[in-house]
Design a protein around this motif. Structure first.
Motif, short mmCIF file in Angstrom:
data_model
loop_
_atom_site.label_atom_id
_atom_site.label_comp_id
_atom_site.label_asym_id
_atom_site.label_seq_id
_atom_site.Cartn_x
_atom_site.Cartn_y
_atom_site.Cartn_z
N SER A 184 0.80 -1.08 0.03
CA SER A 184 -0.18 0.08 0.17
C SER A 184 0.89 1.10 -0.54
O SER A 184 0.07 1.67 -1.21
CB SER A 184 -0.67 -0.56 1.64
N ASP A 185 2.13 0.95 0.80
CA ASP A 185 2.81 2.34 0.64
C ASP A 185 3.77 2.86 -0.50
O ASP A 185 3.59 3.82 -1.30
CB ASP A 185 3.43 2.30 2.50
N GLN B 170 -6.59 -1.31 -7.53
CA GLN B 170 -6.78 -2.63 -7.79
C GLN B 170 -5.93 -3.43 -8.99
O GLN B 170 -5.40 -4.26 -8.86
CB GLN B 170 -8.39 -2.81 -8.14
N TYR B 171 -5.88 -2.58 -10.34
CA TYR B 171 -5.11 -3.01 -11.30
C TYR B 171 -4.00 -3.06 -10.44
O TYR B 171 -2.80 -4.02 -10.26
CB TYR B 171 -5.03 -1.90 -12.57
N ALA B 172 -3.10 -2.11 -9.64
CA ALA B 172 -1.57 -2.01 -9.01
C ALA B 172 -2.00 -3.25 -7.68
O ALA B 172 -0.50 -3.51 -7.63
CB ALA B 172 -1.55 -1.13 -8.09
N TYR B 173 -2.97 -2.63 -7.06
CA TYR B 173 -2.18 -4.55 -5.86
C TYR B 173 -2.43 -5.52 -6.43
O TYR B 173 -1.69 -6.78 -5.86
CB TYR B 173 -3.49 -3.71 -4.81
N LEU B 174 -3.40 -5.96 -7.47
CA LEU B 174 -3.65 -7.13 -7.49
C LEU B 174 -2.76 -8.02 -8.51
O LEU B 174 -2.92 -8.51 -8.77
CB LEU B 174 -5.17 -7.76 -7.71
N VAL B 175 -2.53 -6.64 -9.34
CA VAL B 175 -2.18 -6.92 -10.56
C VAL B 175 -0.49 -6.88 -11.05
O VAL B 175 0.88 -7.44 -11.13
CB VAL B 175 -2.84 -6.41 -11.92
N ASP B 176 -0.44 -5.49 -11.20
CA ASP B 176 1.34 -5.06 -11.71
C ASP B 176 1.10 -3.27 -10.78
O ASP B 176 1.01 -2.52 -11.30
CB ASP B 176 1.28 -5.49 -12.95
N HIS B 177 2.38 -3.57 -9.78
CA HIS B 177 2.78 -2.27 -9.05
C HIS B 177 3.56 -1.77 -10.17
O HIS B 177 4.08 -0.25 -8.87
CB HIS B 177 2.81 -2.65 -7.62
N GLY C 244 1.26 6.11 -16.69
CA GLY C 244 0.77 6.28 -15.53
C GLY C 244 0.61 7.81 -14.96
O GLY C 244 2.12 8.65 -15.04
N ILE C 245 0.54 7.79 -13.61
CA ILE C 245 0.14 9.31 -12.87
C ILE C 245 0.67 8.65 -11.22
O ILE C 245 -0.38 7.31 -11.05
CB ILE C 245 -1.01 10.16 -13.34
N THR C 246 0.42 9.58 -10.73
CA THR C 246 0.84 9.68 -8.88
C THR C 246 -0.70 8.96 -8.56
O THR C 246 -0.93 10.01 -9.07
CB THR C 246 2.02 10.55 -8.46
N TYR C 247 0.08 8.98 -7.64
CA TYR C 247 -1.28 8.70 -6.37
C TYR C 247 -2.13 10.48 -6.30
O TYR C 247 -3.43 10.33 -5.72
CB TYR C 247 -1.23 7.63 -5.31
N SER C 248 -1.10 10.92 -5.29
CA SER C 248 -1.40 12.39 -5.25
C SER C 248 -2.13 12.43 -6.49
O SER C 248 -3.56 13.86 -6.77
CB SER C 248 -0.05 12.76 -5.45
#
Length: 167
Positions: free
Chosen positions: A14-15, A92-99, A122-126
């Motif tokens: 998550s971090d 969900q894609y980042a957590y469960l497929v490819d981060h 890709g774009i950042t979380y912020s």
């Protein structure tokens, strides 16, 4: 097979996603095992309503099957899983497929049924949170759009809000 069960990703993952991952710059709508663009952030290469066919060389069917398999659901139906995917597709894609992806090679079918291959950063979380704050959920309960050139309609109905649907 209980739809009320949830699994939390490890704190380290998550971090990492929040601090370092590059997330997909869009959300989706899933309808009859097809995935369509919903909200699109920071690019005009894809449009709301475009159908997503492949991500990084994997068919959308295989990605969707994997995402569904890794989520709790009610029995053998996918509606609850698909709803959660709609609400948080980039995560969900980042957590469960490819981060680790920083770019996404997509194959889409636009609203004219033309297949296109697109490379998106890709774009950042912020950045995603910033875009999300510009598209908050305080709008009307029922929204619709219609494109007469492509005969495409999108109707969004927001429920479980503080207001009831009315005339």
């Amino acid at each position: 097979r209980c739809g009320h069960t949830r699994v939390r990703v490890p704190g380290e993952l998550s971090d990492f996603v929040e601090q370092k991952s590059k997330l997909m710059p869009f959300t989706v709508v899933i309808q009859s095992d097809k995935v369509f663009m919903d909200k699109v952030f920071g690019t005009d290469e894809i449009q709301r309503g475009d159908q997503l066919l492949e991500i990084n060389g994997s068919s959308i069917k295989s990605v969707l099957d994997l995402l569904r398999k890794r989520q709790a659901g009610d029995g053998y139906i996918n509606s609850g899983k698909d709803h959660r995917l709609k609400l948080s597709w980039p995560f969900q894609y980042a957590y469960l497929v490819d981060h680790t992806s920083e770019k996404y090679d997509l194959t889409i079918s636009n609203q004219n049924k033309e297949e296109k291959k697109i490379k998106l950063k890709g774009i950042t979380y912020s950045e995603l949170r910033e875009y999300g704050s510009q598209t908050n959920r305080t709008g009307p309960m029922l929204e619709s759009e219609y494109d007469s050139l492509t005969s495409t309609a999108i109707v969004s109905v927001r429920t479980f809000g503080s207001r009831a649907l009315s005339d």
